[in-house]
Design a protein around this motif. Sequence first.
Motif, PDB file in Angstrom:
ATOM      1  N   ILE A 391       0.860  -1.184   0.000  1.00 21.04           N
ATOM      2  CA  ILE A 391       0.000   0.000   0.000  1.00 21.04           C
ATOM      3  C   ILE A 391       0.891   1.226   0.000  1.00 21.04           C
ATOM      4  N   VAL A 392       0.503   2.223  -0.767  1.00 19.05           N
ATOM      5  CA  VAL A 392       1.190   3.511  -0.763  1.00 19.05           C
ATOM      6  C   VAL A 392       0.171   4.582  -0.395  1.00 19.05           C
ATOM      7  N   ALA A 393       0.517   5.384   0.608  1.00 15.03           N
ATOM      8  CA  ALA A 393      -0.343   6.487   1.020  1.00 15.03           C
ATOM      9  C   ALA A 393       0.396   7.805   0.803  1.00 15.03           C
ATOM     10  N   ARG A 394      -0.336   8.803   0.394  1.00 13.07           N
ATOM     11  CA  ARG A 394       0.227  10.151   0.272  1.00 13.07           C
ATOM     12  C   ARG A 394      -0.420  11.043   1.332  1.00 13.07           C
ATOM     13  N   ASP A 395       0.419  11.624   2.163  1.00 10.20           N
ATOM     14  CA  ASP A 395      -0.067  12.455   3.267  1.00 10.20           C
ATOM     15  C   ASP A 395      -1.100  11.701   4.115  1.00 10.20           C
ATOM     16  N   GLY A 396      -0.868  10.397   4.269  1.00 19.28           N
ATOM     17  CA  GLY A 396      -1.735   9.558   5.079  1.00 19.28           C
ATOM     18  C   GLY A 396      -2.935   8.978   4.368  1.00 19.28           C
ATOM     19  N   VAL A 397      -3.171   9.351   3.103  1.00 19.03           N
ATOM     20  CA  VAL A 397      -4.344   8.884   2.356  1.00 19.03           C
ATOM     21  C   VAL A 397      -3.903   7.842   1.329  1.00 19.03           C
ATOM     22  N   PRO A 398      -4.436   6.620   1.379  1.00 20.23           N
ATOM     23  CA  PRO A 398      -4.001   5.579   0.442  1.00 20.23           C
ATOM     24  C   PRO A 398      -4.317   5.943  -1.008  1.00 20.23           C
ATOM     25  N   VAL A 399      -3.354   5.699  -1.888  1.00 20.01           N
ATOM     26  CA  VAL A 399      -3.563   5.863  -3.328  1.00 20.01           C
ATOM     27  C   VAL A 399      -3.403   4.533  -4.054  1.00 20.01           C
ATOM     28  N   LEU A 400      -2.422   3.726  -3.662  1.00 23.60           N
ATOM     29  CA  LEU A 400      -2.358   2.325  -4.078  1.00 23.60           C
ATOM     30  C   LEU A 400      -2.833   1.526  -2.880  1.00 23.60           C
ATOM     31  N   ILE A 401      -3.884   0.749  -3.034  1.00 23.36           N
ATOM     32  CA  ILE A 401      -4.719   0.394  -1.891  1.00 23.36           C
ATOM     33  C   ILE A 401      -5.011  -1.092  -1.770  1.00 23.36           C
ATOM     34  N   ASP A 402      -5.562  -1.454  -0.632  1.00 20.30           N
ATOM     35  CA  ASP A 402      -6.283  -2.708  -0.412  1.00 20.30           C
ATOM     36  C   ASP A 402      -7.757  -2.328  -0.311  1.00 20.30           C
ATOM     37  N   PRO A 403      -8.639  -2.865  -1.176  1.00 27.13           N
ATOM     38  CA  PRO A 403     -10.029  -2.393  -1.196  1.00 27.13           C
ATOM     39  C   PRO A 403     -10.808  -2.628   0.085  1.00 27.13           C
ATOM     40  N   GLY A 404     -10.441  -3.644   0.891  1.00 28.21           N
ATOM     41  CA  GLY A 404     -11.266  -3.977   2.055  1.00 28.21           C
ATOM     42  C   GLY A 404     -12.271  -5.055   1.709  1.00 28.21           C
ATOM     43  N   ARG A 405     -13.476  -4.947   2.245  1.00 27.27           N
ATOM     44  CA  ARG A 405     -14.473  -5.991   1.971  1.00 27.27           C
ATOM     45  C   ARG A 405     -15.866  -5.389   1.885  1.00 27.27           C
ATOM     46  N   PRO A 406     -16.754  -6.061   1.143  1.00 24.13           N
ATOM     47  CA  PRO A 406     -18.154  -5.626   1.078  1.00 24.13           C
ATOM     48  C   PRO A 406     -18.955  -6.183   2.244  1.00 24.13           C
ATOM     49  N   THR A 407     -20.247  -5.927   2.237  1.00 23.93           N
ATOM     50  CA  THR A 407     -21.160  -6.410   3.275  1.00 23.93           C
ATOM     51  C   THR A 407     -21.122  -7.937   3.331  1.00 23.93           C
ATOM     52  N   TYR A 408     -21.093  -8.466   4.538  1.00 25.20           N
ATOM     53  CA  TYR A 408     -21.063  -9.912   4.707  1.00 25.20           C
ATOM     54  C   TYR A 408     -22.370 -10.555   4.223  1.00 25.20           C
ATOM     55  N   THR A 409     -22.214 -11.716   3.591  1.00 25.46           N
ATOM     56  CA  THR A 409     -23.337 -12.564   3.198  1.00 25.46           C
ATOM     57  C   THR A 409     -22.966 -14.003   3.547  1.00 25.46           C
ATOM     58  N   ALA A 410     -23.840 -14.941   3.194  1.00 23.07           N
ATOM     59  CA  ALA A 410     -23.527 -16.356   3.422  1.00 23.07           C
ATOM     60  C   ALA A 410     -22.277 -16.773   2.663  1.00 23.07           C
ATOM     61  N   GLN A 411     -22.031 -16.151   1.516  1.00 22.93           N
ATOM     62  CA  GLN A 411     -20.873 -16.509   0.704  1.00 22.93           C
ATOM     63  C   GLN A 411     -19.555 -16.143   1.376  1.00 22.93           C
ATOM     64  N   THR A 412     -19.573 -15.112   2.201  1.00 21.40           N
ATOM     65  CA  THR A 412     -18.328 -14.561   2.735  1.00 21.40           C
ATOM     66  C   THR A 412     -17.510 -15.598   3.482  1.00 21.40           C
ATOM     67  N   PHE A 413     -18.167 -16.436   4.281  1.00 23.06           N
ATOM     68  CA  PHE A 413     -17.438 -17.425   5.066  1.00 23.06           C
ATOM     69  C   PHE A 413     -17.746 -18.847   4.610  1.00 23.06           C
ATOM     70  N   GLY A 414     -18.135 -18.974   3.358  1.00 23.20           N
ATOM     71  CA  GLY A 414     -18.437 -20.275   2.790  1.00 23.20           C
ATOM     72  C   GLY A 414     -17.382 -20.712   1.791  1.00 23.20           C
ATOM     73  N   PRO A 415     -17.615 -21.821   1.120  1.00 23.47           N
ATOM     74  CA  PRO A 415     -16.624 -22.366   0.180  1.00 23.47           C
ATOM     75  C   PRO A 415     -16.388 -21.486  -1.042  1.00 23.47           C
ATOM     76  N   ARG A 416     -17.285 -20.517  -1.290  1.00 26.68           N
ATOM     77  CA  ARG A 416     -17.125 -19.649  -2.465  1.00 26.68           C
ATOM     78  C   ARG A 416     -16.591 -18.265  -2.067  1.00 26.68           C
ATOM     79  N   ARG A 417     -15.948 -18.189  -0.905  1.00 27.00           N
ATOM     80  CA  ARG A 417     -15.417 -16.902  -0.427  1.00 27.00           C
ATOM     81  C   ARG A 417     -14.516 -16.245  -1.465  1.00 27.00           C
TER      82      ARG A 417
END
Length: 578
Positions: A391-417
């Motif tokens: 990750i690269v941040a400029r003045d503390g703000v990420p520009v090259l990033i890790d997107p994070g995650r969307p809202t959890y659903t059944a898929q999130t912790f299942g075999p199709r994660r």
Amino acid sequence: MFVPPATDRPVWSAADEPTLRALSARARATLGTPWPTPLARDFARYHRDGDRDTYEQAIWGRHQRLSRAVVLAAATEDPVWLDEVADGVTLFCEQSTWCWPAHDDTFTKHGSVVPTVTDPYLDLGAGEVAAELAWTDHVLGAQLDERYPGLRARIRHEVSLRVLRPFAERRDWHWLGLDGHVHNWNPWIHSNVLVAASLLGLQDDELTDLVVEGLGWYGAAVPADGAIDEGYHYWWYGALRYLETLERLGRDLDPGLIDFPHRVHLGGPWYLNHADGPARPSPDQPWHVLHRLARSIGARDALLHAATHRRPGEPVAHESHGLGYLLQAVVDQDWITATPVASPLPRDVWFPSTQVLLARPTAGSSAGLTLAVKGGHNGENHNHNDVGSFIVARDGVPVLIDPGRPTYTAQTFGPRRYEIWTMRSTWHNTPSIRGAEQSAGRSFAARDVVADIGESTSLTLDLAGAYPRDDVRHWVRAARLDRDTATITVRDSWELLPGSGPIVLHLIAAGEVTLTDDGADIDGVGVTWGALPCTVTTRQLDDPLLTEVWGGRLTRLDIDVTTLGPVGSLELIVKERR
């Protein structure tokens, strides 16, 4: 922290006024309206279409409404809020389950898509309700006895039946970590069990011993450097609960764990994120708890970091993080009167246990370019396939990033994660090698990891082991912050056996992206890689957990390095364009 009952008028008369005003405004907006109702159809949706959020939103709405009413009843002694409290308590007591639908084993054990009331399951949600009812009883016990006699007995019955008895009688809970897999559920649930039992007068030696034993498995898994593989976001829902419970038990606190949040602070509202955490988390964290714990052991930098988030004249806490935290904050005079200061922002941070490095130009300032790099493996808690990502941040703000995650659903912790795009290495700053992305599992890991901290701080690691291929002899990434030239360099060197297929380096960018003759400009940060072809993919975002952080879109740059051959190298140079 001890919170006195509402009968202690000197304490409650001094409760934080800005917080009370904000709570009152929100509480009056819903007073007299129907309470949020968790419906059977919404509980069953988890098993039908994977939606868990609709049901959970109703539960959290109940929690927040009850929390507001409890604090206002204690502070104002107005019976209108006590009536609101009685309604909320009764609704929780009559709710079929306190468990969240994604956690309840009612389907696997009974084939049911609705709660099985005769077989309560102890999960995060059940623990949260038990603790909230216990805090309510503790603070408003005398008032409830006078206005609603019998209600406190109902609280004790339900908490015993749904939480304390299952906790003591059933010892195969997966979250105990008996199989060696310990994660944030362990301290989160143990902390709520201990709070509920102690505040309701139901604690005995056997229960205390079980809590101490269970916490011991979590404590044994905490590395010496205090790193949390689930990242900053889940520190609040795991490590902090562990620290609080140690405090309640009178045990020594772990300074490394207390220091973790400020060591991954990028600047302002931004934090180094990996796993399922957001880069810009909610500002409404229980900072007063970190402030109190840091005070108790003299952890200066952690104390300064917590105080960074104190805004005089503004509310000291929000009900979204639970009644216990809210109650503690509004009567904590040390927190109410805390003076905001600058975050410590250490120059270099290295967590050998998780192989995470962070380097910035100067300690105490987010100015300029900050580099963060992650090694580790792809079997971490709340894992994303992201070995070698940076990750690269400029003045503390990420520009090259890790997107994070969307809202959890059944898929999130299942075999199709790993069909979810945010979990895949193709949406992290990593290569795809001859069409292969990284695989999930602990065996898919970085190797030969070397951190070098000095005037030029760097992390060198071999990514080859993260890919399910036998033709990758090595893929060595060396990411370096050169403070003399204010430049970040990421050099990839690889050796592949003869073969075919595209070799692509992915860069995930936030902000305005413009291709140039030799690279790209990202919100004033230049990234150069020479005269190699690059494909631009724009990802439109519609999930609120992503749009709240990044806005409406992210951009992926796919740099095609296939023509460099099976033995080659590429150097990315990142520099501000002032």
